[in-house]
Motif scaffolding. Structure first.
Motif, short mmCIF file in Angstrom:
data_model
loop_
_atom_site.label_atom_id
_atom_site.label_comp_id
_atom_site.label_asym_id
_atom_site.label_seq_id
_atom_site.Cartn_x
_atom_site.Cartn_y
_atom_site.Cartn_z
N UNK A 41 39.88 -42.38 63.12
CA UNK A 41 39.88 -41.69 61.70
C UNK A 41 40.64 -42.06 60.50
N UNK A 42 41.94 -42.49 60.62
CA UNK A 42 42.74 -43.07 59.76
C UNK A 42 42.20 -44.47 59.07
N UNK A 43 41.80 -45.11 59.94
CA UNK A 43 41.42 -46.55 59.74
C UNK A 43 40.32 -46.35 58.72
N UNK A 44 39.13 -45.26 59.19
CA UNK A 44 38.02 -45.16 58.34
C UNK A 44 38.15 -44.40 57.24
N UNK A 45 39.54 -43.81 56.99
CA UNK A 45 39.75 -43.09 55.81
C UNK A 45 39.21 -41.54 55.56
N UNK A 46 38.95 -40.96 56.92
CA UNK A 46 38.27 -39.73 57.16
C UNK A 46 39.07 -38.68 57.28
N UNK A 63 48.53 -46.83 44.96
CA UNK A 63 48.85 -47.86 45.98
C UNK A 63 50.32 -47.62 46.57
N UNK A 64 51.35 -47.26 45.73
CA UNK A 64 52.79 -47.15 46.30
C UNK A 64 52.68 -45.67 47.09
N UNK A 65 51.88 -44.71 46.60
CA UNK A 65 51.81 -43.38 47.48
C UNK A 65 51.08 -43.68 48.70
N UNK A 66 50.20 -44.57 48.82
CA UNK A 66 49.72 -44.74 49.83
C UNK A 66 50.52 -45.39 50.96
N UNK A 67 51.45 -46.35 50.60
CA UNK A 67 52.19 -47.20 51.40
C UNK A 67 53.39 -46.16 51.89
N UNK A 68 53.64 -45.21 50.92
CA UNK A 68 54.90 -44.09 51.35
C UNK A 68 54.09 -43.23 52.48
N UNK A 125 51.07 -48.79 60.67
CA UNK A 125 51.75 -50.10 60.49
C UNK A 125 50.73 -51.22 59.78
N UNK A 126 49.60 -51.14 60.27
CA UNK A 126 48.41 -51.97 59.62
C UNK A 126 48.21 -51.39 58.04
N UNK A 127 48.29 -50.08 57.96
CA UNK A 127 47.97 -49.38 56.61
C UNK A 127 49.44 -49.92 55.64
N UNK A 128 50.64 -50.06 56.15
CA UNK A 128 51.63 -50.46 55.29
C UNK A 128 51.54 -51.97 55.06
N UNK A 129 51.07 -52.78 56.01
CA UNK A 129 50.83 -54.27 55.96
C UNK A 129 49.50 -54.39 54.71
N UNK A 130 48.55 -53.87 55.05
CA UNK A 130 47.38 -53.94 53.92
C UNK A 130 47.92 -53.44 52.61
N UNK A 131 48.36 -52.57 52.53
CA UNK A 131 48.83 -51.71 51.16
C UNK A 131 49.92 -52.92 50.58
#
Length: 149
Positions: A41-46, A63-68, A125-131
Motif C-alpha cells: 500500500x505504501x508503494x502504491x501511495x494508497x 519533497x523534503x516532507x516526503x523524505x522526512x 528505505x526505497x522511498x528515502x532513496x527515490x526522494x
C-alpha cells in the motif's frame, strides 16, 4: 475471517456451540491481513494522507516532507520489525500457545507482524532513496538546463 466469524456466530445461535478456536484464528488472520500488505500500500501511495497543507507548499518542501515521513516510517517500522522478530523467534522456540479451549499457536501472528514491518522498513528505505534522487535531479537540472534526460 468472515467465514470463520460467521460459522462461529451461527454455531452459537443455532446450536449453542461456538466454533472452537475461532477467536484465536481471527486474531492471527487479522494481524496478517493488516500488516503484510502495508508495504505494498505504501508503494502504491494508497495510505491515507491529509494533503491540504502540502498542496499549498512549494514542490521542494513537499519533497523534503516526503523524505522526512519516510525516515520516520523507517525508524518506527525498523523497531517494530526488530522486536517482532525477537518475539516471534522466542515464541516459536518455546512453543507458545494461547490458553483456551483449543491451544492455538501464537508464533504465526508474531512472525507475520515481523515480516510485514520488515517489508515496510525496506519500502521506507526505497522511498528515502527515490526522494533523495528526485531532489538531486531537480537540483542538477536547475544548474544545467541544457542537460536532457
Amino acid at each position: 475471517m468472515a467465514i470463520v466469524g460467521t460459522l462461529d456466530v451461527l454455531g452459537t445461535l443455532l446450536f449453542d456451540r461456538p466454533l472452537p478456536g475461532a477467536y484465536e484464528l481471527i486474531q492471527t488472520l487479522l494481524v496478517a491481513a493488516v500488516v503484510l500488505p502495508m508495504a505494498f500500500a505504501q508503494r502504491q501511495g494508497r495510505h491515507i494522507r491529509v494533503t491540504i497543507f502540502l498542496e499549498m507548499m512549494p514542490d521542494r518542501i513537499r519533497r523534503g516532507i516526503d523524505i522526512l515521513n519516510a525516515v520516520l516510517n523507517l525508524s518506527l517500522f525498523a523497531l517494530v520489525a526488530w522486536f517482532g522478530w525477537v518475539a516471534g523467534i522466542k515464541s516459536t522456540l518455546i512453543g507458545e500457545f494461547t490458553s483456551g479451549l483449543i491451544p492455538f499457536p501464537v508464533w504465526p501472528a508474531k512472525l507475520a507482524l515481523a515480516a510485514g514491518a520488515s517489508l515496510m522498513t525496506l519500502q521506507s528505505l526505497l522511498d528515502i532513496l527515490v526522494g533523495a534522487r528526485r531532489i538531486l535531479g531537480a537540483l542538477t537540472s536547475r544548474r544545467h538546463p541544457t542537460w536532457t534526460r
